[in-house]
Design a protein around this motif. Sequence first.
Motif, PDB file in Angstrom:
ATOM      1  N   PRO A   1       0.673  -1.219  -0.004  1.00 57.34           N
ATOM      2  CA  PRO A   1      -0.102   0.037  -0.090  1.00 57.34           C
ATOM      3  C   PRO A   1       0.771   1.243   0.091  1.00 57.34           C
ATOM      4  CG  PRO A   1      -0.901  -1.291   1.536  1.00 57.34           C
ATOM      5  CD  PRO A   1       0.729  -2.060   0.996  1.00 57.34           C
TER       6      PRO A   1
ATOM      7  N   ALA B   1      -4.251   7.388  -0.982  1.00 55.36           N
ATOM      8  CA  ALA B   1      -3.617   6.283  -1.535  1.00 55.36           C
ATOM      9  C   ALA B   1      -2.206   6.571  -2.210  1.00 55.36           C
ATOM     10  CB  ALA B   1      -4.599   6.040  -3.143  1.00 55.36           C
TER      11      ALA B   1
ATOM     12  N   PRO C   1      -5.114  -0.571  -5.597  1.00 60.26           N
ATOM     13  CA  PRO C   1      -5.877   0.247  -4.394  1.00 60.26           C
ATOM     14  C   PRO C   1      -6.784  -0.702  -4.015  1.00 60.26           C
ATOM     15  CG  PRO C   1      -6.580   0.506  -6.633  1.00 60.26           C
ATOM     16  CD  PRO C   1      -5.600  -0.363  -6.793  1.00 60.26           C
ATOM     17  N   ASP C   2      -7.294  -0.135  -2.580  1.00 63.20           N
ATOM     18  CA  ASP C   2      -8.262  -0.777  -1.814  1.00 63.20           C
ATOM     19  C   ASP C   2      -9.616  -0.122  -2.037  1.00 63.20           C
ATOM     20  OD1 ASP C   2      -9.635  -0.559   1.130  1.00 63.20           O
ATOM     21  OD2 ASP C   2      -8.761  -2.622   0.811  1.00 63.20           O
TER      22      ASP C   2
ATOM     23  N   LEU D   1     -10.765   2.074   0.690  1.00 65.01           N
ATOM     24  CA  LEU D   1     -10.065   3.245   0.587  1.00 65.01           C
ATOM     25  C   LEU D   1     -10.574   4.250  -0.388  1.00 65.01           C
ATOM     26  CD1 LEU D   1      -7.913   5.148   1.486  1.00 65.01           C
ATOM     27  CD2 LEU D   1      -6.147   3.932   0.117  1.00 65.01           C
TER      28      LEU D   1
ATOM     29  N   LEU E   1      -9.123  10.684  -7.339  1.00 63.28           N
ATOM     30  CA  LEU E   1      -7.917  10.163  -7.701  1.00 63.28           C
ATOM     31  C   LEU E   1      -7.280  10.914  -8.901  1.00 63.28           C
ATOM     32  CD1 LEU E   1      -8.783   6.545  -6.515  1.00 63.28           C
ATOM     33  CD2 LEU E   1      -7.016   8.036  -5.481  1.00 63.28           C
TER      34      LEU E   1
ATOM     35  N   THR F   1      -7.419   3.320 -11.075  1.00 61.02           N
ATOM     36  CA  THR F   1      -8.059   2.250 -10.850  1.00 61.02           C
ATOM     37  C   THR F   1      -8.358   1.573 -12.320  1.00 61.02           C
ATOM     38  OG1 THR F   1     -10.244   2.902 -10.855  1.00 61.02           O
ATOM     39  CG2 THR F   1      -8.961   2.946  -8.759  1.00 61.02           C
TER      40      THR F   1
END
Length: 379
Positions: free
Chosen positions: A267, A290, A336-337, A340, A351, A356
Amino acid sequence: MDESSVVTPPYLAGPLRLLPFRALMLSPARIGDPSSARAFVRPYRDVADRLRRWERTGQVRHDSEPAIYLHEYTAGGITVRGLVGALDLSHRAVTRGERAVFPHEGIHPLQVADLADRMLEMQVNPAPILLVHRGHAAVRGIVEELLETEPDHAFTDRGGQRHRVWAVRGTDQLAALDDALAGSRALIADGHHRYAAYLRLQEEAPGGPGDLGLAMLVDQDDTPLFLGPIHRVLAGTTLDQLESAAARSGATFDRTTEAQAVARLGPDTLAATDGVAWASVHLEVPRNRAAVEVVHEQLVPALPVRPDEVGRHHSVEDALAQVRAGSGVALLLPAPDFDLVLRIVAAGRLLPEKATSFQPKPHLGVLIRSLRDEPVARR
């Protein structure tokens, strides 16, 4: 407004509503076939007529009655289910608390304008935008009941994806679904520019077919999409320059082996290579932020020489292929989570572009919406 800039698309206000529509569906032999994209090419004004010609020859099916559809597809061993309907676009959020659909990256106004003009000429929404949410128990219960019945369509397409489609038309079922979705909040997983194009069409002609836009809503807790990273390639940058940027931005730069750099990926840690040597870059990532944000806000700006270009690549192989000639540095980013990302958009942030990768996406042609069909009245 600078039409070349990246801007935040408008937010839709709740309640989130998917409305029935009369789906167009390509024949299974055409879905997943690259040649089927010819139906949606220039001249765009002829697209609706092309689809009607295909309908007459059995290559397109047009439902006679409107429905909301449950679409299940399987690709690469991953099964995804989503509710597909005409998303109500008629209400904009004024306050943060009213927001029901959340973009997670900005959009280019010129691209949005081009897409809006194209859809207006085609008179179709060729494919649903992809939304994800954490489904309420009531929504999941309706889906589970549908799964106990035989699908209206079940087939494997030309590209190998398996599909099952259920049409929801019963008055009681539609009302229950409408109530169950009302409190949902959805993240745009794919289709930011098409979403913004929908809104542009709605603003230009409110009260008509543009009040709705085709969308698929996936429950990330039920059949999750795979959420992967999109890696960066800094063209013209060297590892020495990246080491300098790391020191300036408070990151830790450690030259190491490929195996060690990849093993440390996490991360707050990147792997970097110029195609010959490797390094591990440990970032100071604040809470609820992030790694990709820190890369673009701190690491890249700290480079002593600006990159010729920042490339974006969905696979490690594609990113590494760009630096084999020593033409730059590949930054391999962590995935990425999902939670999050939800916290970031709930806080009102976006972002960086292409941060993503939600996969897999359904092949084009399973469910298409014609703008020439009469829109279903909203309650």
